[in-house]
Motif scaffolding. Structure first.
Motif, PDB file in Angstrom:
ATOM      1  N   VAL B 161       0.888  -1.161   0.000  1.00 25.31           N
ATOM      2  CA  VAL B 161       0.000   0.000   0.000  1.00 25.31           C
ATOM      3  C   VAL B 161       0.931   1.218   0.000  1.00 25.31           C
ATOM      4  O   VAL B 161       1.888   1.274   0.780  1.00 25.31           O
ATOM      5  CB  VAL B 161      -0.916  -0.016   1.245  1.00 25.31           C
ATOM      6  N   ILE B 162       0.653   2.154  -0.901  1.00 29.41           N
ATOM      7  CA  ILE B 162       1.506   3.343  -1.040  1.00 29.41           C
ATOM      8  C   ILE B 162       1.170   4.315   0.094  1.00 29.41           C
ATOM      9  O   ILE B 162       0.001   4.648   0.285  1.00 29.41           O
ATOM     10  CB  ILE B 162       1.240   4.052  -2.391  1.00 29.41           C
ATOM     11  N   VAL B 163       2.172   4.747   0.826  1.00 27.77           N
ATOM     12  CA  VAL B 163       1.900   5.728   1.875  1.00 27.77           C
ATOM     13  C   VAL B 163       2.427   7.109   1.488  1.00 27.77           C
ATOM     14  O   VAL B 163       1.958   8.131   1.980  1.00 27.77           O
ATOM     15  CB  VAL B 163       2.509   5.308   3.231  1.00 27.77           C
ATOM     16  N   LEU B 164       3.423   7.137   0.607  1.00 31.14           N
ATOM     17  CA  LEU B 164       4.046   8.402   0.235  1.00 31.14           C
ATOM     18  C   LEU B 164       4.554   8.240  -1.190  1.00 31.14           C
ATOM     19  O   LEU B 164       5.722   7.896  -1.405  1.00 31.14           O
ATOM     20  CB  LEU B 164       5.207   8.687   1.208  1.00 31.14           C
ATOM     21  N   ALA B 165       3.636   8.472  -2.140  1.00 31.07           N
ATOM     22  CA  ALA B 165       3.979   8.249  -3.555  1.00 31.07           C
ATOM     23  C   ALA B 165       5.246   9.016  -3.917  1.00 31.07           C
ATOM     24  O   ALA B 165       5.364  10.207  -3.615  1.00 31.07           O
ATOM     25  CB  ALA B 165       2.814   8.687  -4.440  1.00 31.07           C
ATOM     26  N   GLY B 166       6.193   8.326  -4.541  1.00 30.10           N
ATOM     27  CA  GLY B 166       7.451   8.975  -4.917  1.00 30.10           C
ATOM     28  C   GLY B 166       8.460   9.016  -3.783  1.00 30.10           C
ATOM     29  O   GLY B 166       9.546   9.569  -3.939  1.00 30.10           O
ATOM     30  N   GLY B 167       8.112   8.427  -2.648  1.00 30.19           N
ATOM     31  CA  GLY B 167       8.988   8.434  -1.474  1.00 30.19           C
ATOM     32  C   GLY B 167      10.094   7.391  -1.571  1.00 30.19           C
ATOM     33  O   GLY B 167      10.686   7.187  -2.639  1.00 30.19           O
ATOM     34  N   ALA B 168      10.368   6.726  -0.442  1.00 27.46           N
ATOM     35  CA  ALA B 168      11.498   5.794  -0.382  1.00 27.46           C
ATOM     36  C   ALA B 168      11.341   4.670  -1.399  1.00 27.46           C
ATOM     37  O   ALA B 168      10.247   4.151  -1.620  1.00 27.46           O
ATOM     38  CB  ALA B 168      11.617   5.214   1.025  1.00 27.46           C
ATOM     39  N   LEU B 169      12.455   4.299  -2.003  1.00 29.57           N
ATOM     40  CA  LEU B 169      12.457   3.211  -2.993  1.00 29.57           C
ATOM     41  C   LEU B 169      12.271   1.882  -2.266  1.00 29.57           C
ATOM     42  O   LEU B 169      12.981   1.562  -1.325  1.00 29.57           O
ATOM     43  CB  LEU B 169      13.790   3.225  -3.748  1.00 29.57           C
ATOM     44  N   CYS B 170      11.260   1.148  -2.711  1.00 24.43           N
ATOM     45  CA  CYS B 170      10.949  -0.150  -2.109  1.00 24.43           C
ATOM     46  C   CYS B 170      11.711  -1.239  -2.862  1.00 24.43           C
ATOM     47  O   CYS B 170      12.065  -1.061  -4.030  1.00 24.43           O
ATOM     48  CB  CYS B 170       9.443  -0.379  -2.203  1.00 24.43           C
ATOM     49  N   THR B 171      11.925  -2.380  -2.211  1.00 26.14           N
ATOM     50  CA  THR B 171      12.613  -3.479  -2.896  1.00 26.14           C
ATOM     51  C   THR B 171      11.776  -4.017  -4.060  1.00 26.14           C
ATOM     52  O   THR B 171      12.292  -4.736  -4.904  1.00 26.14           O
ATOM     53  CB  THR B 171      12.946  -4.620  -1.911  1.00 26.14           C
TER      54      THR B 171
END
Lengths: 318, 318
Positions: B161-171
């Motif tokens: 689930v996206i909490v901060l679009a464009g935020g930390a890069l996920c694996t």
């Protein structure tokens, strides 16, 4: 029993208008009536519904009502967009007393999706998100082939899925909801401030020419058709943001259908659904290869048809 | 039939270990066995499962298996965390051939929640989110009183689930997923870079003292217990982020129970659930007054008990 005995009436209570329709067993609307939604609370809304239902030729066996609020165990827990409503209102008691037939109550977005699912664009879907683009962003869910309303009737709030925590202030008071970027109320606020800052747009001219007081979906559709740059910028942001919220929803629910409704869906058609699918795809961990994005088939009738279906189901199962 | 005839075996295939257990009709684990998860693909995993099940005293009537991947119509569509697995693998055919009993397959997070729902902290819940804090963030759903897996078995991905679009890069390659802030794999990456930048922490010393190679939940729990500031900062961020994702999920699904599992839930107990509830509340449009946040009761056994329940249900309904 003659065929007219099996007619039910669906009532769609919106922030602006109350629409009613008599609906046959094949979910066709036989006759419609509407009136402005009165201010002053539930008593006035009950009066207008009673008058509108009475104005129809049909003698319905039941009446279903969709309202813009949270419905639980037949009561309206909260109705944030109508003035003069307190919490936890009993609509069914007074309405069924007035109308003399069983009354069933549901949330407008859920009821609209039910209409599309029974007789429109969601037919055959097993796990469906309905997303209504309007003043706010409404939503409904069909999950595992059944309408899903959650523990207290409050499910489906796709407009308040957070897309950018701490981002734009939403009219709900939180920061970063999808609705803060994609609801027409919020978009108008941003458009106004951008005009104050010197941007040019035809949005407000079109509004005045149309004799409207708000930036309706018709106004937005015309401005987009004119390639108005400010309108396009705001609309692109709305699409992008809804794409994120739909992506998150798909990662949670592994959908097979997304139905887009509201005035803009009627005006922009399948192109709107296609744009939302393109915006959502990059946020999906994976997606069902059979996932489809479609626009509402019933348009304004979805609420009436869905409310009627709700009433019919209640009569059958009671 | 004697009572031992009604024993089923649950198998929990994890990224590190495969755990099996014989489980009686009251969902009690009678006997356990485990081995390291082999590399090299499904054949090796099937061999180890067969050996482990054979090492138990019970002669099960059925075997249920939870795997860390997407399961649809009995096949493993994707198994991202195990090496050597291709897409769309048939585990049931070879496994039931080897074991001589019916085999049922499910996703590990869904199966873990099923265990908690049948015999643990989710008992009595009607609309439940299970959230497993581990290397990644896993999730499962019970909706309208039934396990919900979605159109192709891929539902429940609360970690994405996206909490901060464009935020930390996920694996996963997207930016702004909850897991990018709250999964142990991502948290270790940030901890490493902060240490490079001069921050002090006991996390890596504890890891070495414990003879671990990764920052396990035990390592995190000890560092938090020591009031290690870097660990607290990362953990606070994880809680805050998961709160947003749970808030969004509640706005969509109107839950009545959230069950937190994984190593940290066992070590921190109800305090972890309380902290997550506090973090989620501000993001909830409204919440069911009966909504409860609880930690897993079955701990490591949840997967085994859930997989056994899945197998038992399949035998009963076949």
């Amino acid at each position: 029993m003659s065929e007219t005995d099996l007619v039910v009436v669906g009532v769609d209570v919106g922030g602006t208008n109350i629409e009613v329709g008599s609906v046959d067993e094949r979910h066709h609307v036989l006759q419609r009536a509407k009136a402005a939604t009165p201010e002053g609370g539930p008593e006035n809304v009950i009066r207008v519904i009673t008058e509108l239902v009475g104005s129809l030729d049909a003698h319905p066996i039941a009446v279903g009502v969709g309202i813009p609020g949270v419905v639980h165990e037949g009561r309206a827990l909260t109705v944030p967009n109508l003035t003069g409503w307190t919490e936890n209102v009993d609509l069914i008691g007074p309405l069924s007393g007035q109308l003399g037939v069983p009354v069933t109550l549901g949330n407008d977005a859920n009821v609209g999706l039910l209409g599309e699912w029974i007789a429109g664009a969601a037919r055959g879907g097993r796990n469906v998100l309905g997303l209504w683009m309007g003043t706010g962003i409404g939503g409904g869910l069909i999950l595992d082939g059944r309408p899903y309303v959650g523990s207290r009737g409050a499910a489906g709030e796709i407009g308040h899925v957070i897309v950018l925590a701490g981002g734009a202030l939403c009219t709900c008071g939180r920061r970063g909801c999808a609705e803060a970027y994609a609801g027409r109320r919020s978009m108008r606020g941003v458009a106004t401030s951008m005009v104050d800052a010197g941007w040019k747009t035809s949005l407000f001219t079109i509004r005045d020419d149309e004799g409207k007081t708000k930036l309706t979906s018709k106004v937005w559709a015309e401005a987009l058709d004119d390639e108005d740059q400010l309108a396009e910028k705001l609309f692109d942001t709305a699409i992008e943001t809804l794409g994120i919220a739909i992506g998150s929803t798909n990662n949670l629910l592994d959908l097979d259908r997304v139905v887009i409704g509201g005035g803009l869906a009627e005006k922009l058609g399948q192109d709107l659904a296609d744009r939302l699918f393109s915006a959502a795809k990059p946020w999906m961990l994976q997606h069902n290869p059979d996932l489809k994005f479609v626009v509402s088939e019933l348009g304004d009738d979805a609420g009436v048809v869905g409310a009627a279906a709700l009433a019919r189901a209640a009569v059958i199962t009671s």
